[in-house]
Design a protein around this motif. Structure first.
Motif, PDB file in Angstrom:
ATOM      1  N   PHE A 185      11.637 -13.046  -9.211  1.00 16.69           N
ATOM      2  CA  PHE A 185      12.767 -11.938  -8.537  1.00 16.69           C
ATOM      3  C   PHE A 185      12.098 -11.192  -7.343  1.00 16.69           C
ATOM      4  CE2 PHE A 185      14.919 -11.928 -12.859  1.00 16.69           C
ATOM      5  CZ  PHE A 185      15.839 -12.978 -12.443  1.00 16.69           C
ATOM      6  N   PHE A 186      11.060 -10.685  -7.667  1.00 18.95           N
ATOM      7  CA  PHE A 186      10.084  -9.810  -6.813  1.00 18.95           C
ATOM      8  C   PHE A 186      10.169 -10.596  -5.219  1.00 18.95           C
ATOM      9  CE2 PHE A 186       7.684  -7.083  -9.977  1.00 18.95           C
ATOM     10  CZ  PHE A 186       8.745  -6.530 -10.088  1.00 18.95           C
ATOM     11  N   TYR A 187       9.673 -11.983  -5.533  1.00 17.65           N
ATOM     12  CA  TYR A 187       9.611 -12.866  -4.399  1.00 17.65           C
ATOM     13  C   TYR A 187      10.907 -13.190  -3.782  1.00 17.65           C
ATOM     14  CZ  TYR A 187       8.115 -16.889  -1.823  1.00 17.65           C
ATOM     15  OH  TYR A 187       7.885 -17.981  -0.841  1.00 17.65           O
ATOM     16  N   ALA A 188      11.798 -13.450  -4.525  1.00 19.06           N
ATOM     17  CA  ALA A 188      13.152 -13.683  -3.909  1.00 19.06           C
ATOM     18  C   ALA A 188      13.643 -12.498  -3.070  1.00 19.06           C
ATOM     19  CB  ALA A 188      14.041 -14.232  -5.029  1.00 19.06           C
ATOM     20  N   ALA A 189      13.418 -11.307  -3.600  1.00 13.69           N
ATOM     21  CA  ALA A 189      13.904  -9.961  -2.862  1.00 13.69           C
ATOM     22  C   ALA A 189      13.061  -9.669  -1.816  1.00 13.69           C
ATOM     23  CB  ALA A 189      14.127  -8.925  -3.969  1.00 13.69           C
ATOM     24  N   GLY A 190      11.531 -10.117  -1.754  1.00 15.09           N
ATOM     25  CA  GLY A 190      10.916  -9.804  -0.786  1.00 15.09           C
ATOM     26  C   GLY A 190      10.434  -8.408  -0.916  1.00 15.09           C
ATOM     27  N   THR A 191      10.206  -8.029  -2.185  1.00 15.72           N
ATOM     28  CA  THR A 191       9.528  -6.699  -2.493  1.00 15.72           C
ATOM     29  C   THR A 191       8.137  -6.720  -2.832  1.00 15.72           C
ATOM     30  OG1 THR A 191      10.274  -6.683  -4.579  1.00 15.72           O
ATOM     31  CG2 THR A 191      11.693  -5.628  -3.297  1.00 15.72           C
ATOM     32  N   ALA A 192       7.442  -5.690  -3.033  1.00 17.09           N
ATOM     33  CA  ALA A 192       6.032  -5.556  -3.075  1.00 17.09           C
ATOM     34  C   ALA A 192       5.801  -6.156  -4.526  1.00 17.09           C
ATOM     35  CB  ALA A 192       5.631  -4.167  -3.253  1.00 17.09           C
ATOM     36  N   PRO A 193       4.899  -7.081  -4.627  1.00 18.69           N
ATOM     37  CA  PRO A 193       3.734  -7.371  -3.613  1.00 18.69           C
ATOM     38  C   PRO A 193       4.001  -8.360  -2.733  1.00 18.69           C
ATOM     39  CG  PRO A 193       3.314  -8.620  -5.593  1.00 18.69           C
ATOM     40  CD  PRO A 193       4.448  -7.756  -5.896  1.00 18.69           C
ATOM     41  N   TYR A 194       5.398  -8.877  -2.690  1.00 22.18           N
ATOM     42  CA  TYR A 194       5.826 -10.085  -1.951  1.00 22.18           C
ATOM     43  C   TYR A 194       6.405  -9.463  -0.414  1.00 22.18           C
ATOM     44  CZ  TYR A 194       4.243 -11.979  -6.301  1.00 22.18           C
ATOM     45  OH  TYR A 194       3.601 -12.134  -7.272  1.00 22.18           O
ATOM     46  N   ASN A 195       6.366  -8.446   0.108  1.00 23.10           N
ATOM     47  CA  ASN A 195       7.185  -7.894   1.365  1.00 23.10           C
ATOM     48  C   ASN A 195       6.538  -8.140   2.451  1.00 23.10           C
ATOM     49  OD1 ASN A 195       5.016  -5.936   0.423  1.00 23.10           O
ATOM     50  ND2 ASN A 195       6.103  -4.466   1.006  1.00 23.10           N
ATOM     51  N   HIS A 196       5.350  -8.887   2.485  1.00 27.09           N
ATOM     52  CA  HIS A 196       4.839  -9.312   3.809  1.00 27.09           C
ATOM     53  C   HIS A 196       4.955 -10.571   4.197  1.00 27.09           C
ATOM     54  CE1 HIS A 196       1.799  -9.974   7.132  1.00 27.09           C
ATOM     55  NE2 HIS A 196       1.928  -8.521   7.146  1.00 27.09           N
ATOM     56  N   PRO A 197       5.832 -11.169   5.035  1.00 27.43           N
ATOM     57  CA  PRO A 197       6.249 -12.521   5.437  1.00 27.43           C
ATOM     58  C   PRO A 197       4.885 -13.254   5.467  1.00 27.43           C
ATOM     59  CG  PRO A 197       7.092 -11.057   6.785  1.00 27.43           C
ATOM     60  CD  PRO A 197       6.181  -9.829   6.061  1.00 27.43           C
ATOM     61  N   ARG A 198       3.614 -12.898   6.029  1.00 30.16           N
ATOM     62  CA  ARG A 198       2.789 -13.864   6.089  1.00 30.16           C
ATOM     63  C   ARG A 198       1.830 -14.044   4.914  1.00 30.16           C
ATOM     64  NH1 ARG A 198      -0.271 -12.120  11.859  1.00 30.16           N
ATOM     65  NH2 ARG A 198       1.549 -12.361  12.988  1.00 30.16           N
ATOM     66  N   THR A 199       1.975 -13.369   4.029  1.00 31.76           N
ATOM     67  CA  THR A 199       1.023 -13.372   2.943  1.00 31.76           C
ATOM     68  C   THR A 199       1.856 -13.544   1.636  1.00 31.76           C
ATOM     69  OG1 THR A 199       0.949 -11.139   2.466  1.00 31.76           O
ATOM     70  CG2 THR A 199      -0.905 -11.983   3.788  1.00 31.76           C
ATOM     71  N   ARG A 200       3.102 -13.369   1.513  1.00 31.49           N
ATOM     72  CA  ARG A 200       3.872 -13.320   0.365  1.00 31.49           C
ATOM     73  C   ARG A 200       3.747 -14.743  -0.353  1.00 31.49           C
ATOM     74  NH1 ARG A 200       9.686 -14.899   0.828  1.00 31.49           N
ATOM     75  NH2 ARG A 200       9.873 -13.431  -0.590  1.00 31.49           N
ATOM     76  N   ARG A 201       3.623 -15.966   0.228  1.00 31.33           N
ATOM     77  CA  ARG A 201       3.715 -17.260  -0.473  1.00 31.33           C
ATOM     78  C   ARG A 201       2.218 -17.177  -1.017  1.00 31.33           C
ATOM     79  NH1 ARG A 201       5.642 -22.768   2.116  1.00 31.33           N
ATOM     80  NH2 ARG A 201       5.376 -23.838   0.307  1.00 31.33           N
ATOM     81  N   ASP A 202       1.134 -17.035  -0.423  1.00 29.04           N
ATOM     82  CA  ASP A 202      -0.108 -17.145  -0.929  1.00 29.04           C
ATOM     83  C   ASP A 202      -0.225 -16.120  -2.098  1.00 29.04           C
ATOM     84  OD1 ASP A 202      -1.002 -18.766   0.945  1.00 29.04           O
ATOM     85  OD2 ASP A 202      -1.601 -17.438   2.309  1.00 29.04           O
ATOM     86  N   ARG A 203       0.347 -15.006  -1.989  1.00 30.38           N
ATOM     87  CA  ARG A 203       0.131 -13.952  -3.312  1.00 30.38           C
ATOM     88  C   ARG A 203       1.123 -14.578  -4.522  1.00 30.38           C
ATOM     89  NH1 ARG A 203      -0.965  -8.493  -2.430  1.00 30.38           N
ATOM     90  NH2 ARG A 203      -1.551  -7.899  -0.211  1.00 30.38           N
ATOM     91  N   LEU A 204       1.994 -15.161  -4.352  1.00 28.22           N
ATOM     92  CA  LEU A 204       2.879 -15.606  -5.257  1.00 28.22           C
ATOM     93  C   LEU A 204       2.008 -17.090  -5.880  1.00 28.22           C
ATOM     94  CD1 LEU A 204       5.167 -15.797  -7.096  1.00 28.22           C
ATOM     95  CD2 LEU A 204       6.231 -17.588  -5.524  1.00 28.22           C
ATOM     96  N   ALA A 205       1.399 -17.725  -5.056  1.00 31.61           N
ATOM     97  CA  ALA A 205       0.400 -18.877  -5.562  1.00 31.61           C
ATOM     98  C   ALA A 205      -0.700 -18.242  -6.317  1.00 31.61           C
ATOM     99  CB  ALA A 205      -0.007 -19.495  -4.355  1.00 31.61           C
ATOM    100  N   GLN A 206      -1.263 -17.134  -5.814  1.00 32.94           N
ATOM    101  CA  GLN A 206      -2.375 -16.571  -6.582  1.00 32.94           C
ATOM    102  C   GLN A 206      -1.935 -15.989  -7.712  1.00 32.94           C
ATOM    103  OE1 GLN A 206      -4.175 -13.206  -4.341  1.00 32.94           O
ATOM    104  NE2 GLN A 206      -5.651 -12.865  -6.074  1.00 32.94           N
ATOM    105  N   PHE A 207      -0.787 -15.518  -7.975  1.00 31.18           N
ATOM    106  CA  PHE A 207      -0.333 -14.755  -9.211  1.00 31.18           C
ATOM    107  C   PHE A 207      -0.061 -16.023 -10.052  1.00 31.18           C
ATOM    108  CE2 PHE A 207       3.648 -14.565 -11.647  1.00 31.18           C
ATOM    109  CZ  PHE A 207       3.271 -13.439 -12.611  1.00 31.18           C
ATOM    110  N   MET A 208       0.523 -17.020  -9.779  1.00 38.62           N
ATOM    111  CA  MET A 208       0.783 -18.291 -10.408  1.00 38.62           C
ATOM    112  C   MET A 208      -0.477 -18.644 -11.036  1.00 38.62           C
ATOM    113  SD  MET A 208       4.064 -18.486 -10.699  1.00 38.62           S
ATOM    114  CE  MET A 208       4.099 -20.278 -11.389  1.00 38.62           C
ATOM    115  N   ARG A 209      -1.486 -19.134 -10.132  1.00 34.35           N
ATOM    116  CA  ARG A 209      -2.901 -19.438 -10.701  1.00 34.35           C
ATOM    117  C   ARG A 209      -3.606 -18.635 -11.733  1.00 34.35           C
ATOM    118  NH1 ARG A 209      -3.443 -20.730  -4.866  1.00 34.35           N
ATOM    119  NH2 ARG A 209      -4.599 -18.990  -4.776  1.00 34.35           N
ATOM    120  N   GLU A 210      -3.535 -17.279 -11.244  1.00 34.34           N
ATOM    121  CA  GLU A 210      -4.196 -16.447 -12.309  1.00 34.34           C
ATOM    122  C   GLU A 210      -3.538 -16.403 -13.669  1.00 34.34           C
ATOM    123  OE1 GLU A 210      -3.996 -12.553 -10.204  1.00 34.34           O
ATOM    124  OE2 GLU A 210      -5.635 -13.122  -8.854  1.00 34.34           O
TER     125      GLU A 210
END
Length: 115
Positions: free
Chosen positions: A68-93
């Motif tokens: 939901f955070f990712y879909a809404a573009g809210t923190a920690p996924y609010n920066h367009p350049r890093t949001r996908r990498d942050r989600l991938a990192q979260f999933m890996r962890e």
């Protein structure tokens, strides 16, 4: 899923024992249904299905929340350049944590079974 199936079987068998006793069913039938309850509960304890179910649901809800955070573009996924990498990192962890937790649980169960 195994936890829920075993719980429904235990509930059904428990109700069946009561009905069989009330109907004066042959003792071997009533005793067999009662024994099935013991087997179902034992399988649940040996397999740690309840603890696994709780961990699964907690992880699924945590991942859903981040979705939901990712879909809404809210923190920690609010920066367009890093949001996908942050989600991938979260999933890996999250996957690594779950794998580690599962391994620890399996090792503890193995040690307890050896005693």
């Amino acid at each position: 899923m195994a936890y829920q199936i075993l719980k429904f079987l235990v509930l059904g068998a428990g109700a069946a024992v009561t009905v069989l006793a009330a109907l004066s069913a042959p003792a071997p039938i009533t005793a067999s249904v009662g024994a099935a309850i013991v087997v179902f509960e034992g399988a649940q304890q040996i397999g740690h299905f309840h603890a696994n179910w709780i961990n699964y649901r907690a992880t699924a809800e945590h991942m859903r929340q981040h979705g939901f955070f990712y879909a809404a573009g809210t923190a920690p996924y609010n920066h367009p350049r890093t949001r996908r990498d942050r989600l991938a990192q979260f999933m890996r962890e999250t996957i690594a944590d779950e794998s580690g937790d599962w391994t620890d649980t399996a090792r503890k169960a193995g040690r307890n079974g050896d005693q």
